[in-house]
Each structure stands twice: as C-alpha cells, then as structure tokens.
Write a protein that holds these residues in place. Structure first.
Motif, PDB file in Angstrom:
ATOM      1  N   PRO A  84     -18.720  40.858  26.833  1.00  0.00           N
ATOM      2  CA  PRO A  84     -19.566  41.719  25.984  1.00  0.00           C
ATOM      3  C   PRO A  84     -21.006  41.217  25.943  1.00  0.00           C
ATOM      4  CG  PRO A  84     -18.166  40.330  24.633  1.00  0.00           C
ATOM      5  CD  PRO A  84     -17.723  40.106  26.043  1.00  0.00           C
ATOM      6  N   GLN A  85     -21.880  42.055  25.417  1.00  0.00           N
ATOM      7  CA  GLN A  85     -23.297  41.715  25.291  1.00  0.00           C
ATOM      8  C   GLN A  85     -23.465  40.447  24.457  1.00  0.00           C
ATOM      9  OE1 GLN A  85     -25.611  44.865  23.632  1.00  0.00           O
ATOM     10  NE2 GLN A  85     -27.516  43.704  23.592  1.00  0.00           N
ATOM     11  N   GLY A  86     -24.361  39.555  24.900  1.00  0.00           N
ATOM     12  CA  GLY A  86     -24.597  38.309  24.183  1.00  0.00           C
ATOM     13  C   GLY A  86     -23.704  37.169  24.644  1.00  0.00           C
ATOM     14  N   SER A 112     -23.912  34.455  34.381  1.00  0.00           N
ATOM     15  CA  SER A 112     -24.687  33.220  34.410  1.00  0.00           C
ATOM     16  C   SER A 112     -25.425  33.067  33.095  1.00  0.00           C
ATOM     17  CB  SER A 112     -25.680  33.227  35.578  1.00  0.00           C
ATOM     18  OG  SER A 112     -26.575  32.133  35.503  1.00  0.00           O
ATOM     19  N   VAL A 113     -25.597  31.802  32.677  1.00  0.00           N
ATOM     20  CA  VAL A 113     -26.331  31.533  31.452  1.00  0.00           C
ATOM     21  C   VAL A 113     -27.799  31.929  31.602  1.00  0.00           C
ATOM     22  CG1 VAL A 113     -26.923  29.156  32.079  1.00  0.00           C
ATOM     23  CG2 VAL A 113     -26.699  29.783  29.648  1.00  0.00           C
ATOM     24  N   SER A 114     -28.276  32.011  32.845  1.00  0.00           N
ATOM     25  CA  SER A 114     -29.669  32.409  33.063  1.00  0.00           C
ATOM     26  C   SER A 114     -29.912  33.862  32.675  1.00  0.00           C
ATOM     27  CB  SER A 114     -30.054  32.194  34.529  1.00  0.00           C
ATOM     28  OG  SER A 114     -29.280  33.024  35.384  1.00  0.00           O
ATOM     29  N   GLN A 115     -28.855  34.647  32.539  1.00  0.00           N
ATOM     30  CA  GLN A 115     -29.005  36.031  32.109  1.00  0.00           C
ATOM     31  C   GLN A 115     -29.169  36.154  30.600  1.00  0.00           C
ATOM     32  OE1 GLN A 115     -25.452  37.250  34.797  1.00  0.00           O
ATOM     33  NE2 GLN A 115     -26.640  39.129  34.536  1.00  0.00           N
ATOM     34  N   CYS A 116     -29.020  35.033  29.898  1.00  0.00           N
ATOM     35  CA  CYS A 116     -29.279  35.010  28.460  1.00  0.00           C
ATOM     36  C   CYS A 116     -30.777  34.811  28.249  1.00  0.00           C
ATOM     37  CB  CYS A 116     -28.501  33.881  27.789  1.00  0.00           C
ATOM     38  SG  CYS A 116     -26.699  34.030  27.904  1.00  0.00           S
ATOM     39  N   VAL A 117     -31.439  35.812  27.738  1.00  0.00           N
ATOM     40  CA  VAL A 117     -32.885  35.741  27.541  1.00  0.00           C
ATOM     41  C   VAL A 117     -33.208  36.109  26.101  1.00  0.00           C
ATOM     42  CG1 VAL A 117     -33.458  36.220  29.942  1.00  0.00           C
ATOM     43  CG2 VAL A 117     -33.191  38.111  28.340  1.00  0.00           C
ATOM     44  N   THR A 118     -34.274  35.543  25.597  1.00  0.00           N
ATOM     45  CA  THR A 118     -34.745  35.877  24.261  1.00  0.00           C
ATOM     46  C   THR A 118     -35.576  37.153  24.333  1.00  0.00           C
ATOM     47  OG1 THR A 118     -36.757  34.563  24.500  1.00  0.00           O
ATOM     48  CG2 THR A 118     -34.797  33.429  23.659  1.00  0.00           C
ATOM     49  N   GLU A 119     -35.934  37.699  23.172  1.00  0.00           N
ATOM     50  CA  GLU A 119     -36.759  38.897  23.126  1.00  0.00           C
ATOM     51  C   GLU A 119     -38.120  38.633  23.751  1.00  0.00           C
ATOM     52  OE1 GLU A 119     -37.970  42.829  22.226  1.00  0.00           O
ATOM     53  OE2 GLU A 119     -36.016  41.837  22.420  1.00  0.00           O
ATOM     54  N   CYS A 120     -38.645  37.442  23.553  1.00  0.00           N
ATOM     55  CA  CYS A 120     -39.932  37.087  24.145  1.00  0.00           C
ATOM     56  C   CYS A 120     -39.846  37.100  25.664  1.00  0.00           C
ATOM     57  CB  CYS A 120     -40.363  35.709  23.638  1.00  0.00           C
ATOM     58  SG  CYS A 120     -41.913  35.103  24.350  1.00  0.00           S
ATOM     59  N   ARG A 147     -10.987  33.203  33.910  1.00  0.00           N
ATOM     60  CA  ARG A 147     -11.062  32.728  32.535  1.00  0.00           C
ATOM     61  C   ARG A 147     -10.600  33.817  31.576  1.00  0.00           C
ATOM     62  NH1 ARG A 147     -11.066  27.337  32.614  1.00  0.00           N
ATOM     63  NH2 ARG A 147     -12.522  26.557  34.209  1.00  0.00           N
ATOM     64  N   ASP A 148     -10.062  33.369  30.426  1.00  0.00           N
ATOM     65  CA  ASP A 148      -9.581  34.336  29.446  1.00  0.00           C
ATOM     66  C   ASP A 148     -10.506  34.425  28.221  1.00  0.00           C
ATOM     67  OD1 ASP A 148      -9.044  31.884  28.449  1.00  0.00           O
ATOM     68  OD2 ASP A 148      -6.900  32.210  28.114  1.00  0.00           O
ATOM     69  N   LEU A 149     -11.718  33.941  28.358  1.00  0.00           N
ATOM     70  CA  LEU A 149     -12.724  34.098  27.305  1.00  0.00           C
ATOM     71  C   LEU A 149     -14.113  33.972  27.916  1.00  0.00           C
ATOM     72  CD1 LEU A 149     -13.877  30.974  26.660  1.00  0.00           C
ATOM     73  CD2 LEU A 149     -11.668  30.800  25.522  1.00  0.00           C
ATOM     74  N   CYS A 150     -15.143  34.396  27.142  1.00  0.00           N
ATOM     75  CA  CYS A 150     -16.535  34.323  27.576  1.00  0.00           C
ATOM     76  C   CYS A 150     -17.301  33.388  26.659  1.00  0.00           C
ATOM     77  CB  CYS A 150     -17.187  35.709  27.570  1.00  0.00           C
ATOM     78  SG  CYS A 150     -16.447  36.865  28.751  1.00  0.00           S
ATOM     79  N   ASN A 151     -18.363  32.807  27.176  1.00  0.00           N
ATOM     80  CA  ASN A 151     -19.178  31.866  26.424  1.00  0.00           C
ATOM     81  C   ASN A 151     -20.314  32.598  25.717  1.00  0.00           C
ATOM     82  OD1 ASN A 151     -17.656  29.685  27.572  1.00  0.00           O
ATOM     83  ND2 ASN A 151     -18.899  29.925  29.435  1.00  0.00           N
ATOM     84  N   LYS A 152     -20.614  32.224  24.498  1.00  0.00           N
ATOM     85  CA  LYS A 152     -21.718  32.818  23.760  1.00  0.00           C
ATOM     86  C   LYS A 152     -23.041  32.261  24.275  1.00  0.00           C
ATOM     87  CE  LYS A 152     -23.482  33.536  19.079  1.00  0.00           C
ATOM     88  NZ  LYS A 152     -23.285  33.239  17.636  1.00  0.00           N
ATOM     89  N   CYS A 153     -24.043  33.117  24.381  1.00  0.00           N
ATOM     90  CA  CYS A 153     -25.369  32.689  24.819  1.00  0.00           C
ATOM     91  C   CYS A 153     -25.917  31.636  23.873  1.00  0.00           C
ATOM     92  CB  CYS A 153     -26.328  33.875  24.865  1.00  0.00           C
ATOM     93  SG  CYS A 153     -26.077  34.970  26.288  1.00  0.00           S
ATOM     94  N   PRO A 154     -26.429  30.517  24.406  1.00  0.00           N
ATOM     95  CA  PRO A 154     -26.989  29.479  23.525  1.00  0.00           C
ATOM     96  C   PRO A 154     -28.188  29.985  22.723  1.00  0.00           C
ATOM     97  CG  PRO A 154     -27.556  29.049  25.821  1.00  0.00           C
ATOM     98  CD  PRO A 154     -26.568  30.166  25.831  1.00  0.00           C
ATOM     99  N   ARG A 155     -28.956  30.916  23.272  1.00  0.00           N
ATOM    100  CA  ARG A 155     -30.071  31.568  22.560  1.00  0.00           C
ATOM    101  C   ARG A 155     -30.333  32.906  23.245  1.00  0.00           C
ATOM    102  NH1 ARG A 155     -32.442  27.323  25.320  1.00  0.00           N
ATOM    103  NH2 ARG A 155     -32.279  26.046  23.471  1.00  0.00           N
ATOM    104  N   GLY A 156     -30.878  33.802  22.476  1.00  0.00           N
ATOM    105  CA  GLY A 156     -31.153  35.116  23.037  1.00  0.00           C
ATOM    106  C   GLY A 156     -29.895  35.943  23.201  1.00  0.00           C
ATOM    107  N   SER A 157     -29.942  36.887  24.119  1.00  0.00           N
ATOM    108  CA  SER A 157     -28.818  37.775  24.367  1.00  0.00           C
ATOM    109  C   SER A 157     -28.718  38.046  25.860  1.00  0.00           C
ATOM    110  CB  SER A 157     -28.996  39.093  23.598  1.00  0.00           C
ATOM    111  OG  SER A 157     -27.842  39.907  23.719  1.00  0.00           O
ATOM    112  N   SER A 158     -27.674  38.765  26.252  1.00  0.00           N
ATOM    113  CA  SER A 158     -27.427  39.061  27.669  1.00  0.00           C
ATOM    114  C   SER A 158     -26.797  40.435  27.773  1.00  0.00           C
ATOM    115  CB  SER A 158     -26.504  38.001  28.289  1.00  0.00           C
ATOM    116  OG  SER A 158     -25.220  38.068  27.672  1.00  0.00           O
ATOM    117  N   PRO A 159     -26.913  41.098  28.934  1.00  0.00           N
ATOM    118  CA  PRO A 159     -26.233  42.380  29.112  1.00  0.00           C
ATOM    119  C   PRO A 159     -24.740  42.194  29.322  1.00  0.00           C
ATOM    120  CG  PRO A 159     -27.383  41.761  31.126  1.00  0.00           C
ATOM    121  CD  PRO A 159     -27.771  40.746  30.087  1.00  0.00           C
TER     122      PRO A 159
END
Length: 484
Positions: free
Chosen positions: A39-41, A66-74, A49-61
């Motif tokens: 899901p988003q974020g 990849s964690v690089s897809q987690c971006v902040t609003e800025c 894997r049977d679960l997803c990791n939450k973005c350390p900061r920001g959100s993701s589509p």
C-alpha cells in the motif's frame, strides 16, 4: 475418489494454471494465497515476503519496491530540501528566478517574494516573525543585526510617507477631479542598522481589514461589493503609481476627513493608464458582489455589473459613472488596441474595490452627498409574497443573481423593500432559486393585460428545423393580449 488441493508457503501464490507456486515479487506481499501490492507509504525490496516495510520518512506510491521511492513532500515538489527531506526556508522559483520563504509545511509566504537571493537564516527570522502574515494590520517587516532581530510595522499612517506631484484640476470632462502626475509612498523604519532588510506584505490590497490611525481610530474593511452607485464626493486621479501606494494615500486622506466614510479604488487603462480614488460619504447602495462582478456582463448575473459604462452611439463616446461622479471617455482616451464597445468595456477597468470605515459615526455638519429619490409604494402591488414551500434552497448551486447592500442611513426596512422590488421590476426575470434561506421572498406578478413582449423571452437558438401552427392571428403594434 479423493481430490487433491495444493497450497503455497508464505510469500508465494498458486500459479495461474494451478500447477506449482510462484514467488511474490518485490513491491508486493502475500496474503491468503495471493500477492498484493504494497500500500501507499510502504515498500518491499525483496521477493517472497508476507509484509511490507513502512517508509522511514515521507510516502511512496502503491507497489513500491525500493526505499528510494519513499519521498517527502519537499522532494516530490522538487524544492530545496534538507538531508532528511524537510523543507528549507529559502526557496527559488526556477521559472521567474525570484526567491521566497516557505514554512516547515511548505506553505509559501507570498509577501517575501523578491528578486535578490534569500538565505535560510533570513527566512527563518521571517518565519519566526510570521505574526505579520497572520495580523491583518501588519504592513511590513524589518530585519537587522545580521537578521537576529525583527520589527513589525502596521499600516499606521506614521509608518509610511507619501509624496505627490503638483495637483491640477480636471480629468475626462470632470472639472472637479484632482489630477496628479505621480504618487510615491515610502516605508518608515527605525534607522541605525547597517544590515537592514525590509519586506512589505504583498497581498495588502486583498486584506479584509486595513487600519490607518491618525488622531482618531479608524478601521477600513474591504467589503464584498465592488461598486458604489453613488456617494463619491471627491475624486483623485493618479497617472503613475501603484495600487498599494494609492491605498495608503487614500486611507490616510480619508482618515483625516470626518465626513469621509470610505473610498473606492479603480485601476483603468484610460489615457494610457490611471488610478482613481473616490472618497465616499454615506453611499446609499453598494452592488457587484465578487461573484457578480464582470466588466463585460458575462458573469453569472449576466449584467454589466461593474464597469459603470454607457455608450453614446451618436457621440461615439462612453459615459463613465464613478459613484455618481461622471467622466466622458472619447476614443482618444481609450486603449489603441480596442476594436468595439465590448472590447472597450473589457479593457478599461482592471481593478475595483470598495473600502469602508467601520468606525465612522458620521457628523451632523457633513453635507449630504446625495438625496435619496422618492420610491413608488405602488410597486409592492405588482409583487406577491412567496411561501417557503415555493422557494428551493440549494447551497451547492450559485444561481444567476445580483446582490445589493443598502445603507440604513438612507433606507429603513420598508424603503429597502420598495427599492429592491423596484430594481427587480427592471429585470426580465427573478427566479425563486436561492443558495441560502431568505427572511422574505417576493415574486413578480405576470401582467396579462400588457403587450405580448412583456412575458415572452428570446431563446438562444436562431433556427427552427420544423414547426406546427395551431392558429394564426394578425396583431397590430402593442395590441393587448386580451384582444389577441
């Protein structure tokens, strides 16, 4: 006979052909035998894997692998960001090349827009002094001592200084108009600092309140209505100035006159561009709500609400009514690229607003700016009161309408009713569809004794494909309907 069924381990799903298992790819997780997108974020950079990791900061589509897809609003907006992806205070506008300050949430402080580059420290000080943005009467901010101190300045007349050219009389056929070639206002701040940095609030003209105190307290409020039908007793015309300077100058002058209850500003293109300031004294009627306003009559109200222009075909000139003050506009005063009357009206008025002094009490020694004309009480007989059941109230719709404010000094409740009924009688139709519940509603009676044209309406279509005539009657000009 026993039917065999197959199941898959966590992180896998059954193949489409039902034979064997397929691993869930990165960007997904397994749930009850199916692979679902993260899901988003969240994200998942490994298979099976049977679960997803939450973005350390920001959100993701959705479906991020990849964690690089987690971006902040800025980061998403492509602005200057810190290592953690937070908004930096100073931001350039890559299209215009100008700089402005933004808050930690990314909200832009419009009044900090400037050509010279800004530093994050400067903007941080401005953000700490963001009381100016929230305070309607704050006009400008001064930073000094290497931007470690700031001072807020209000719209008090002592904080500005205005100069004008020599005054002459007469403008566009109005001999009483005061004409100035230029007007310029400067900001006053406390001196003594070598690193002084001053910002003026950008949206001064659209503020709901504007304070300007001289010897007595006065508070100007920009009202929703943009046009005064009358009440202008003094007009000042400036050829070269800004709207902000004209606002300061007019409020300063009006505050010093006990008989001035407000003013109206009009920016136009007459004679190469001019700005009119009309001092108001007890204006009887204000009209042209923000939603009604349209200089060429194409707004929802479908009326020439704001321009105040009437065209004289024989003299080939306009009469410009500015709150009761009249000006003659010939072809030489109009923009050279105007082609016809519609273009003239669309290009003449660029801005208009009315500011009223909410603290003005008036004075008995002030001469009356106008005499309220007598109203015909018989107009009420041509209307019928409408019940609540006959009125449709729909807050989601904005039906075509014109709004008016009537001055209590000129009209009591009965006179106000007669004025509104008289004004409605001039219109082709007044339909009972409203966006809010009214106190009283009146509908125009249909007069069947008048000419046919009194209740027929021309439609927008110009051609009929077919028609059927049930009866044909020859009518003379103005033949009463009862005879037809």
């Amino acid at each position: 006979m026993t039917t065999l069924s197959y199941g898959c381990s966590h992180g896998y799903r059954l193949a489409n052909d039902g034979e064997g298992c397929v691993v869930c790819p990165a960007g997904s997780f397994s749930s009850e035998g199916a692979c679902l997108q993260c899901p988003q974020g969240t994200y998942q950079d490994e298979e099976g894997r049977d679960l997803c990791n939450k973005c350390p900061r920001g959100s993701s589509p959705s479906g991020s692998s990849s964690v690089s897809q987690c971006v902040t609003e800025c980061q998403r907006r492509g602005l200057r960001c810190s290592d953690r992806g937070d908004f930096l205070s100073a931001q350039p506008d890559f299209l215009s090349g100008r700089w402005r300050c933004v808050s930690s949430e990314g909200a832009e402080l419009q009044w900090t827009n400037r050509e010279e580059p800004l530093t994050d420290d400067q903007c941080s000080d401005l953000l700490r002094s963001d009381t100016c943005a929230a305070e309607p009467t704050c006009h400008h901010v001064a930073l000094f001592n290497t931007q470690t101190q700031c001072e807020l300045y209000s719209t008090h007349t002592l904080n500005t200084h205005c100069n004008t050219s020599a005054q002459t009389q007469g403008f566009l056929g109005n001999p009483e108009a005061e004409l100035f070639d230029w007007l310029s206002c400067s900001l006053r701040v406390r001196g003594g600092a070598s690193d002084l940095l001053v910002f003026r609030k950008k949206d001064l003209l659209v503020q709901s309140h504007f304070d300007n105190r001289t010897n007595v307290s006065s508070s100007y409020e920009r009202v929703r209505m943009r046009k005064a039908l009358s009440g202008v007793f003094r007009t000042q015309v400036f050829r070269r100035t800004s709207l902000s300077d004209a606002l300061l100058f007019c409020s300063d002058g009006c505050s010093a006159d006990a008989c001035c209850h407000g003013f109206t500003l009009n920016l136009n293109t007459l004679q190469g561009g001019s700005l009119l300031c009309g001092w108001l004294r007890a204006p009887s009627v204000l009209m042209c709500d923000d939603e009604d306003w349209d200089v060429i009559g194409q707004a929802a109200a479908n009326r020439e609400c704001g321009a105040g222009l009437t065209y004289n075909e024989q003299q080939r000139s306009f009469l410009f009514d500015f709150g009761g003050q009249r000006f003659d506009i010939t072809d030489s005063a109009l923009p050279p690229d105007s082609k016809n009357t519609t273009d003239y009206k669309a290009s003449i008025v660029r801005f208009q607003a009315v500011y009223l002094n909410t603290a003005a009490a008036g004075s008995a020694s002030c001469a009356t700016a106008e005499q309220t004309p007598p109203l015909d009480a018989s107009v009420q007989q041509r209307f019928v009161s409408v019940s609540e059941e006959e009125v449709l109230v729909d807050p989601q719709r904005k039906p075509p309408s014109l709004s008016f404010w009537l001055n209590k000094r000129n009209y009591d409740s009965q006179q106000a009713l007669l004025w509104c009924l008289s004004r409605c009688e001039e219109e082709a139709a007044c339909r009972p569809l409203l966006d809010r519940a009214p106190n009283n509603t009146y509908s125009k009676k249909v007069d069947l004794s008048g000419p046919v044209r009194s209740f027929y309406e021309r439609v927008s279509f110009q051609k009929m494909v077919s028609y059927s005539v049930r009866s044909r009657v020859t009518l003379r000009d103005n033949t009463p309907l009862s005879e037809g």
